[in-house]
Design a protein around this motif. Structure first.
Motif, mmCIF file in Angstrom:
data_model
loop_
_atom_site.group_PDB
_atom_site.id
_atom_site.type_symbol
_atom_site.label_atom_id
_atom_site.label_comp_id
_atom_site.label_asym_id
_atom_site.label_seq_id
_atom_site.Cartn_x
_atom_site.Cartn_y
_atom_site.Cartn_z
ATOM 1 N N ALA A 39 0.885 -1.276 0.075
ATOM 2 C CA ALA A 39 -0.114 -0.029 0.035
ATOM 3 C C ALA A 39 0.980 1.260 -0.056
ATOM 4 O O ALA A 39 0.515 2.240 -0.783
ATOM 5 N N ASN A 40 1.917 1.080 1.048
ATOM 6 C CA ASN A 40 2.859 2.430 0.800
ATOM 7 C C ASN A 40 3.443 2.548 -0.669
ATOM 8 O O ASN A 40 3.722 3.515 -1.189
ATOM 9 N N TYR A 41 3.770 1.730 -1.129
ATOM 10 C CA TYR A 41 4.466 1.609 -2.626
ATOM 11 C C TYR A 41 3.609 2.194 -3.539
ATOM 12 O O TYR A 41 3.810 3.156 -4.211
ATOM 13 N N ARG A 42 2.438 1.560 -3.551
ATOM 14 C CA ARG A 42 1.515 1.893 -4.711
ATOM 15 C C ARG A 42 0.828 3.437 -4.170
ATOM 16 O O ARG A 42 0.301 4.079 -5.137
ATOM 17 N N ASN A 43 0.858 3.722 -2.944
ATOM 18 C CA ASN A 43 0.116 5.049 -2.542
ATOM 19 C C ASN A 43 0.954 6.338 -2.308
ATOM 20 O O ASN A 43 0.576 7.172 -2.039
ATOM 21 N N GLY A 44 2.383 5.815 -2.390
ATOM 22 C CA GLY A 44 3.283 6.851 -2.360
ATOM 23 C C GLY A 44 3.258 7.463 -0.676
ATOM 24 O O GLY A 44 3.733 8.419 -0.396
ATOM 25 N N PHE A 45 3.456 6.252 0.092
ATOM 26 C CA PHE A 45 3.811 6.242 1.565
ATOM 27 C C PHE A 45 2.947 7.672 2.208
ATOM 28 O O PHE A 45 3.520 8.289 2.742
ATOM 29 N N ASN A 46 1.620 7.443 2.062
ATOM 30 C CA ASN A 46 0.757 8.326 2.618
ATOM 31 C C ASN A 46 -0.080 7.716 3.935
ATOM 32 O O ASN A 46 0.068 6.311 4.115
ATOM 33 N N ASN A 47 -0.518 8.510 4.714
ATOM 34 C CA ASN A 47 -1.181 7.947 6.042
ATOM 35 C C ASN A 47 -2.495 7.225 5.273
ATOM 36 O O ASN A 47 -3.058 6.483 6.172
ATOM 37 N N ALA A 48 -3.161 7.341 4.316
ATOM 38 C CA ALA A 48 -3.984 6.633 3.794
ATOM 39 C C ALA A 48 -3.869 4.857 3.761
ATOM 40 O O ALA A 48 -4.705 3.920 3.679
ATOM 41 N N TYR A 83 -7.286 -3.096 -6.065
ATOM 42 C CA TYR A 83 -8.511 -2.531 -6.365
ATOM 43 C C TYR A 83 -9.023 -1.503 -5.302
ATOM 44 O O TYR A 83 -9.263 -0.272 -5.814
ATOM 45 N N LYS A 84 -8.648 -1.477 -4.132
ATOM 46 C CA LYS A 84 -8.864 -0.467 -3.255
ATOM 47 C C LYS A 84 -8.153 0.675 -3.518
ATOM 48 O O LYS A 84 -8.839 1.931 -3.441
ATOM 49 N N ILE A 85 -6.880 0.669 -3.765
ATOM 50 C CA ILE A 85 -5.953 1.908 -4.014
ATOM 51 C C ILE A 85 -6.508 2.390 -5.199
ATOM 52 O O ILE A 85 -6.614 3.490 -5.449
ATOM 53 N N ILE A 86 -6.760 1.506 -6.327
ATOM 54 C CA ILE A 86 -7.366 2.161 -7.746
ATOM 55 C C ILE A 86 -8.711 2.909 -7.576
ATOM 56 O O ILE A 86 -8.770 4.060 -7.966
ATOM 57 N N ASN A 87 -9.352 2.313 -6.785
ATOM 58 C CA ASN A 87 -11.124 2.937 -6.441
ATOM 59 C C ASN A 87 -10.507 4.441 -5.659
ATOM 60 O O ASN A 87 -11.267 5.397 -5.807
ATOM 61 N N SER A 88 -9.714 4.379 -4.628
ATOM 62 C CA SER A 88 -9.311 5.646 -3.904
ATOM 63 C C SER A 88 -8.726 6.612 -4.776
ATOM 64 O O SER A 88 -9.422 7.702 -4.618
ATOM 65 N N LYS A 89 -7.771 6.257 -5.803
ATOM 66 C CA LYS A 89 -7.096 7.369 -6.769
ATOM 67 C C LYS A 89 -8.497 7.868 -7.736
ATOM 68 O O LYS A 89 -8.536 8.940 -7.994
ATOM 69 N N ARG A 90 -9.304 6.996 -8.100
ATOM 70 C CA ARG A 90 -10.320 7.404 -8.867
ATOM 71 C C ARG A 90 -11.210 8.556 -8.084
ATOM 72 O O ARG A 90 -11.599 9.365 -8.704
ATOM 73 N N ASN A 91 -11.520 8.021 -6.983
ATOM 74 C CA ASN A 91 -12.270 8.910 -6.082
ATOM 75 C C ASN A 91 -11.843 10.252 -5.804
ATOM 76 O O ASN A 91 -12.266 11.328 -5.916
ATOM 77 N N LEU A 92 -10.304 10.189 -5.473
ATOM 78 C CA LEU A 92 -9.769 11.335 -5.361
ATOM 79 C C LEU A 92 -9.710 12.370 -6.733
ATOM 80 O O LEU A 92 -9.901 13.505 -6.544
ATOM 81 N N LYS A 93 -9.663 11.775 -7.521
ATOM 82 C CA LYS A 93 -9.564 12.274 -8.974
ATOM 83 C C LYS A 93 -10.829 12.860 -9.442
ATOM 84 O O LYS A 93 -11.062 14.270 -9.499
ATOM 85 N N ILE A 94 -11.943 12.519 -8.784
ATOM 86 C CA ILE A 94 -13.286 12.903 -9.174
ATOM 87 C C ILE A 94 -13.624 13.901 -8.074
ATOM 88 O O ILE A 94 -14.055 14.977 -8.299
ATOM 89 N N HIS A 95 -13.139 13.754 -6.832
ATOM 90 C CA HIS A 95 -13.210 14.830 -5.794
ATOM 91 C C HIS A 95 -12.604 16.076 -6.349
ATOM 92 O O HIS A 95 -12.997 17.117 -6.092
ATOM 93 N N ASN A 96 -11.336 15.692 -6.679
ATOM 94 C CA ASN A 96 -10.435 17.011 -7.264
ATOM 95 C C ASN A 96 -10.877 17.691 -8.442
ATOM 96 O O ASN A 96 -11.170 19.116 -8.293
ATOM 97 N N ASN A 97 -11.680 16.812 -9.165
ATOM 98 C CA ASN A 97 -12.281 17.595 -10.362
ATOM 99 C C ASN A 97 -13.731 18.439 -9.909
ATOM 100 O O ASN A 97 -13.937 19.458 -10.380
#
Length: 188
Positions: A39-48, A83-97
């Motif tokens: 998760a850290n590797y794929r997520n960029g070592f963040n708290n999520a 899948y959880k990481i992909i969904n999280s990134k997609r949701n973040l992108k939608i939120h940012n948009n």
């Protein structure tokens, strides 16, 4: 009670499905470090990352009876995490948009205020340009309003290229100083 290496992850999962909570605890202990690392590797070592892995285990705990793992539990957990990481990134992108669109809407509803500020800024800028030294103003206006190149200005005014650059630099410095000074006074 830790089960050690006598049971595979799949065995532990089947025991948990039958109600053995210690089996789930052992699954958790065995797989947590690798999942966090991924998760850290794929997520960029963040708290999520920790939250995602924790959510993954909570979901596994709650839905264990419904889950039929045909591969290894380890592979299932890693795939579910991906899948959880992909969904999280997609949701973040939608939120940012959405956030960006809200900002645009807010700016458009404040169009009148923006127009007033722009007009005021433009008036201040023209005033500052008007009081620039004569040659400096001439060079600056040829550059900015007539879109002449430095080389063209140099040839037209019969001055060196470095003199053109110095005049433009001086004009920009004066404009910046005067405009910033004006807005500092307006805020206070």
């Amino acid at each position: 009670m830790r089960r050690g290496n006598s049971y595979t992850d799949n065995d532990l999962f089947q025991l948990f499905k039958k109600g053995d909570k210690e089996a789930f605890e052992e699954l958790y202990i065995r797989n947590w470090p690798d999942l966090i690392r991924e998760a850290n590797y794929r997520n960029g070592f963040n708290n999520a990352s920790e939250d995602m892995v924790q959510d993954l285990f909570v979901s596994l705990f709650q839905k264990a009876k419904e889950i039929d793992i045909k591969i290894s539990v380890k592979s299932y957990l890693h795939q579910a995490l991906r899948y959880k990481i992909i969904n999280s990134k997609r949701n973040l992108k939608i939120h940012n948009n959405c956030h960006y669109e809200l900002l645009l809407m807010q700016k458009s509803t404040n169009a009148f205020a923006v127009e007033l500020e722009t007009k005021e800024f433009s008036e201040n800028l023209h005033h500052v340009i008007k009081v620039l030294p004569k040659k400096c103003k001439q060079v600056f206006l040829l550059s900015r309003e007539e879109n002449y190149s430095h080389k063209h200005i140099s040839a037209q005014l019969n001055i060196s290229l470095s003199t053109v650059e110095k005049h433009i630099g001086k004009a920009l410095k004066i404009i910046k100083t005067e405009i910033c000074s004006y807005y500092k006074k307006a805020i206070v």
